[in-house]
Enzyme design. Sequence first.
Site, PDB file in Angstrom:
ATOM      1  N   HIS A   1     -21.501  38.900 -63.846  1.00  0.00           N
ATOM      2  CA  HIS A   1     -21.418  37.433 -63.908  1.00  0.00           C
ATOM      3  C   HIS A   1     -22.320  36.759 -62.866  1.00  0.00           C
ATOM      4  O   HIS A   1     -22.729  37.366 -61.873  1.00  0.00           O
ATOM      5  CB  HIS A   1     -19.972  36.978 -63.694  1.00  0.00           C
ATOM      6  CG  HIS A   1     -19.412  37.391 -62.362  1.00  0.00           C
ATOM      7  ND1 HIS A   1     -19.687  36.725 -61.191  1.00  0.00           N
ATOM      8  CD2 HIS A   1     -18.589  38.418 -62.027  1.00  0.00           C
ATOM      9  CE1 HIS A   1     -19.061  37.303 -60.192  1.00  0.00           C
ATOM     10  NE2 HIS A   1     -18.387  38.341 -60.663  1.00  0.00           N
TER      11      HIS A   1
ATOM     12  N   HIS B   1     -18.044  42.445 -64.369  1.00  0.00           N
ATOM     13  CA  HIS B   1     -17.969  42.270 -62.914  1.00  0.00           C
ATOM     14  C   HIS B   1     -18.588  43.480 -62.229  1.00  0.00           C
ATOM     15  O   HIS B   1     -18.889  44.482 -62.894  1.00  0.00           O
ATOM     16  CB  HIS B   1     -16.509  42.125 -62.502  1.00  0.00           C
ATOM     17  CG  HIS B   1     -15.770  41.087 -63.272  1.00  0.00           C
ATOM     18  ND1 HIS B   1     -15.581  39.804 -62.806  1.00  0.00           N
ATOM     19  CD2 HIS B   1     -15.194  41.115 -64.501  1.00  0.00           C
ATOM     20  CE1 HIS B   1     -14.913  39.097 -63.704  1.00  0.00           C
ATOM     21  NE2 HIS B   1     -14.675  39.871 -64.748  1.00  0.00           N
TER      22      HIS B   1
END
Length: 210
Positions: free
Chosen positions: A9, A149
């Site tokens: 992200h 992530h």
Amino acid sequence: MKNIILVRHGESEYNAKRIVQGHIDTDLTPAGIVQARLTAEYLKQFSIQKIISSDLRRAYRTAVIIGDVLDLPVEKDSRIREMSFGQWEGRSYEQIFKTDYETFQRWLQNPVACPLPSQEDMKKFEERIRSFYQDLLKLEEKNILVVGHGGSVQGILCVACGIGMENLWSLKHSNTGISILQVSNPEVSIKLLNSTAHLEGYMNRENPIM
């Protein structure tokens, strides 16, 4: 042949403040939004057919920004959300370095042998990542984007390449860092690892891993 494109992200609010996130659901900063847009433009060349994202806001918003540019919907999958860091979530790196520096360093070197207090069980973390990866291989699409992530993206790399989870943090990903796995069962190769070439000319500051 399947190409799995992995993207961490964009910069989140807690990344900018240098605070541990894990399952804490933070949003992107303005810088993170720009990173996501630059990533989307770069990914146009890969003929992506499907986008799957973590259900946490910082990853999902990154994926939606990319999806808008590529004209693709985004599917959520909670199996690729970040690892839970237990008691350390919400703590600043500055505080951790002052009080738990040696614990942090041991964990970075081997999170299996030296887990954080009350963090997500590493076996369960690996199981959910492995389950997701195995389902990914069953999809008919050949070019798939996964937005996750640091922990989940690196976990996929570990599972796909048969690297033990003790090496999880050796594969550090920057915000919107891109990795590409090329899978031709049973062979798997890493074609790109944490590339940030798409951020050249834009501030690409060092950011926390969690």
